[in-house]
Design an enzyme around this catalytic site. Structure first.
Site, PDB file in Angstrom:
ATOM      1  N   ARG A  52       0.836  -1.213   0.000  1.00  0.00           N
ATOM      2  CA  ARG A  52       0.000   0.000   0.000  1.00  0.00           C
ATOM      3  C   ARG A  52       0.869   1.261   0.000  1.00  0.00           C
ATOM      4  O   ARG A  52       0.538   2.259  -0.644  1.00  0.00           O
ATOM      5  CB  ARG A  52      -0.939  -0.012   1.213  1.00  0.00           C
ATOM      6  CG  ARG A  52      -1.921   1.142   1.209  1.00  0.00           C
ATOM      7  CD  ARG A  52      -2.988   0.997   2.259  1.00  0.00           C
ATOM      8  NE  ARG A  52      -2.477   1.107   3.611  1.00  0.00           N
ATOM      9  CZ  ARG A  52      -3.213   0.973   4.714  1.00  0.00           C
ATOM     10  NH1 ARG A  52      -4.513   0.717   4.616  1.00  0.00           N
ATOM     11  NH2 ARG A  52      -2.678   1.080   5.905  1.00  0.00           N
ATOM     12  N   LYS A 151      -2.129   7.454   1.619  1.00  0.00           N
ATOM     13  CA  LYS A 151      -1.845   7.798   3.025  1.00  0.00           C
ATOM     14  C   LYS A 151      -0.805   8.903   3.005  1.00  0.00           C
ATOM     15  O   LYS A 151       0.387   8.683   3.200  1.00  0.00           O
ATOM     16  CB  LYS A 151      -1.345   6.557   3.775  1.00  0.00           C
ATOM     17  CG  LYS A 151      -2.508   5.690   4.256  1.00  0.00           C
ATOM     18  CD  LYS A 151      -2.050   4.541   5.123  1.00  0.00           C
ATOM     19  CE  LYS A 151      -1.703   4.968   6.509  1.00  0.00           C
ATOM     20  NZ  LYS A 151      -2.826   4.933   7.449  1.00  0.00           N
ATOM     21  N   GLU A 184     -15.970   7.195   7.402  1.00  0.00           N
ATOM     22  CA  GLU A 184     -15.161   6.450   8.377  1.00  0.00           C
ATOM     23  C   GLU A 184     -14.953   7.338   9.590  1.00  0.00           C
ATOM     24  O   GLU A 184     -15.499   8.434   9.651  1.00  0.00           O
ATOM     25  CB  GLU A 184     -13.818   6.045   7.754  1.00  0.00           C
ATOM     26  CG  GLU A 184     -12.981   7.233   7.287  1.00  0.00           C
ATOM     27  CD  GLU A 184     -11.640   6.851   6.661  1.00  0.00           C
ATOM     28  OE1 GLU A 184     -11.178   5.724   6.862  1.00  0.00           O
ATOM     29  OE2 GLU A 184     -11.066   7.711   5.984  1.00  0.00           O
TER      30      GLU A 184
HETATM   31  N1  PXG Z   1      -8.827   5.379   8.036  1.00  0.00           N
HETATM   32  C1  PXG Z   1      -7.839   6.277   8.078  1.00  0.00           C
HETATM   33  C2  PXG Z   1      -8.101   7.661   7.639  1.00  0.00           C
HETATM   34  C3  PXG Z   1      -6.576   5.891   8.532  1.00  0.00           C
HETATM   35  O1  PXG Z   1      -5.590   6.784   8.547  1.00  0.00           O
HETATM   36  C4  PXG Z   1      -7.436   3.652   8.903  1.00  0.00           C
HETATM   37  C5  PXG Z   1      -8.654   4.092   8.426  1.00  0.00           C
HETATM   38  C6  PXG Z   1      -7.270   2.189   9.229  1.00  0.00           C
HETATM   39  O2  PXG Z   1      -6.498   1.531   8.228  1.00  0.00           O
HETATM   40  P1  PXG Z   1      -5.573   0.277   8.576  1.00  0.00           P
HETATM   41  O3  PXG Z   1      -4.909  -0.051   7.300  1.00  0.00           O
HETATM   42  O4  PXG Z   1      -4.595   0.715   9.624  1.00  0.00           O
HETATM   43  O5  PXG Z   1      -6.477  -0.786   9.054  1.00  0.00           O
HETATM   44  C7  PXG Z   1      -6.359   4.570   8.976  1.00  0.00           C
HETATM   45  C8  PXG Z   1      -5.040   4.111   9.531  1.00  0.00           C
HETATM   46  C9  PXG Z   1      -0.825   6.894  12.977  1.00  0.00           C
HETATM   47  C10 PXG Z   1      -2.231   6.554  12.632  1.00  0.00           C
HETATM   48  O6  PXG Z   1      -0.603   7.789  13.804  1.00  0.00           O
HETATM   49  C11 PXG Z   1      -2.517   5.978  11.408  1.00  0.00           C
HETATM   50  C12 PXG Z   1      -3.835   5.666  11.071  1.00  0.00           C
HETATM   51  C13 PXG Z   1      -4.842   5.921  11.957  1.00  0.00           C
HETATM   52  C14 PXG Z   1      -4.555   6.507  13.191  1.00  0.00           C
HETATM   53  C15 PXG Z   1      -3.240   6.819  13.541  1.00  0.00           C
HETATM   54  O7  PXG Z   1       0.095   6.275  12.437  1.00  0.00           O
HETATM   55  N2  PXG Z   1      -4.089   5.106   9.812  1.00  0.00           N
END
Ligand code: PXG
Length: 291
Positions: A52, A151, A184
Site C-alpha cells: 500500500r 496515506k 469512516e
Molecule cells: N482510516 C484512516 C483515515 C486511517 O488513517 C485507517 C482508516 C485504518 O487503516 P488500517 O490499514 O490501519 O487498518 C487509517 C489508519 C498513525 C495513525 O498515527 C494511522 C492511522 C490511523 C490513526 C493513527 O500512524 N491510519
C-alpha cells in the site's frame, strides 16, 4: 529509553534523526506514510502495508529508491534495533529537500524514516466498555480532490475532526463524505451489524481501504457472517444492533454511542466481541518474524 530510528539506510539515535527544514514533506505535506503493528515478535500483514505504501508513492509520482523487499527488511530491522516484540512501526517517506515552491521535480532524493514504538489511540477501558462517538462537521474530502487511498502527510482534515470529537467530550469522531453519507472515523474504518448482517461503506464513499478492514472481511468468512458493502447514513448507525471500528492503531473496538444515541443496548455486542477475540488470535499467531 531513546528510540533507534531508521533514517535513509542507517539506524541512528533519536537525537540524530533529523530532516531539513527545506524537506517538502515539512513544507507542503508532500509525502506518504504507513502504520504497522507487530505482535509477539512478528510484524502483522507487513507485505500488505508495504504494498500500500508503494501504491501511495506511485499515486503521488514519488519514485521509491528502495525495493519492496528492502523496505520490508528495514521495517523488521527497526523493530529489532529497538528490542521490541510488540508495538507500532511508523514509516514516513518525504519528497526530500528542494527549493521553496511546489515543484516536486526539484527534490531529487526522497527521504525515509522508520520509528518503532508504541501507540495508544483510546484508553484500555474503551475496548471492554466501548467508545462514545460524535459526528464531526469536518467532512472527508472528495476522492477527486485527494484519494483517501493515498496515506499522505496531509492529515489536517482528520486532525481537525479529532479536535471536534475531543471538544465534544467523545473519544472518536465520525466523518461523513461531501454528500453526507458515512465514510469512516478519523483513523478507523466502520462496521455496522443489524440482524446478524455486517455492513461497511464502500471505499468509494470516502474511506481508506484499511488493512484491518480487509482482515475483518477474511474473519467474516471464517466465522460464517454475511458482510456487505453499502452506502449508509447516520440513521443506519443510530438504529444498528452493534457497531465496531477497525484500524492498525485502533485494532478492533466496539462503539456504543453515537451523537447521544445508544447503539443497541449501549454495551459492546456479542458479534463485535467475537471479532475482537478472533482478530487478537490471528494477530498474535501470524506475521513476519523479527528475530
Ligand atoms: N482510516 C484512516 C483515515 C486511517 O488513517 C485507517 C482508516 C485504518 O487503516 P488500517 O490499514 O490501519 O487498518 C487509517 C489508519 C498513525 C495513525 O498515527 C494511522 C492511522 C490511523 C490513526 C493513527 O500512524 N491510519
Amino acid at each position: 529509553m531513546a528510540h533507534k530510528i531508521w533514517l535513509d539506510g542507517q539506524i541512528v539515535d533519536e537525537s540524530e534523526a533529523k530532516l531539513s527544514v527545506f524537506d517538502h514533506g515539512v513544507l507542503y505535506g508532500d509525502g506518504i506514510f504507513e502504520g504497522i503493528r507487530f505482535y509477539n515478535g512478528r510484524v502483522f500483514r507487513l507485505e500488505e502495508h508495504i504494498e500500500r505504501l508503494f501504491d501511495s508513492a506511485k499515486a503521488i509520482l514519488l519514485k521509491m529508491p528502495w525495493t519492496l523487499e528492502e523496505v520490508c527488511q528495514a521495517t523488521v530491522d527497526t523493530c529489532k534495533a529497538n528490542g521490541l516484540t510488540d508495538g507500532y512501526v511508523r514509516l514516513v517517506i518525504t519528497r526530500g529537500t528542494g527549493p521553496l515552491g511546489l515543484n516536486p521535480h526539484q527534490c531529487p532524493t526522497p527521504s525515509m524514516f522508520i520509528i518503532a514504538s508504541g501507540i495508544t489511540l483510546y484508553p484500555e477501558e474503551c475496548y471492554t466498555n466501548g467508545l462514545e462517538v460524535v459526528t464531526c462537521s469536518t467532512r472527508r474530502p472528495a476522492p477527486a480532490a485527494l484519494s483517501p487511498q493515498v496515506k499522505s502527510l496531509n492529515y489536517l482534515n482528520n486532525v481537525m475532526a479529532k479536535v471536534e470529537a475531543i471538544k465534544a467530550g467523545a473519544q472518536e469522531g465520525l466523518m461523513l463524505n461531501e454528500q453526507g453519507y458515512v465514510a469512516e472515523c478519523t483513523g478507523d474504518n466502520i462496521f455496522v451489524i443489524k440482524r446478524g448482517v455486517i455492513t461497511t461503506p464502500p471505499v468509494s464513499d470516502g474511506s481508506l481501504d484499511g488493512i484491518t478492514r480487509q482482515v475483518i472481511f477474511q474473519l467474516a468468512e471464517t466465522l460464517g457472517y454475511t458482510l456487505q458493502e453499502k452506502t449508509m447514513t447516520r440513521y443506519d448507525l443510530y438504529t444498528a444492533d452493534e457497531v465496531f471500528l477497525t484500524g492498525t492503531a485502533a485494532e478492533v473496538i466496539p462503539m456504543v454511542k453515537l451523537d447521544e444515541r445508544e447503539i443497541g443496548d449501549g454495551t459492546p455486542g456479542e458479534i463485535s466481541k467475537k471479532f475482537i477475540t478472533a482478530f487478537r488470535e490471528l494477530a498474535n499467531s501470524e506475521g513476519t518474524e523479527i528475530a
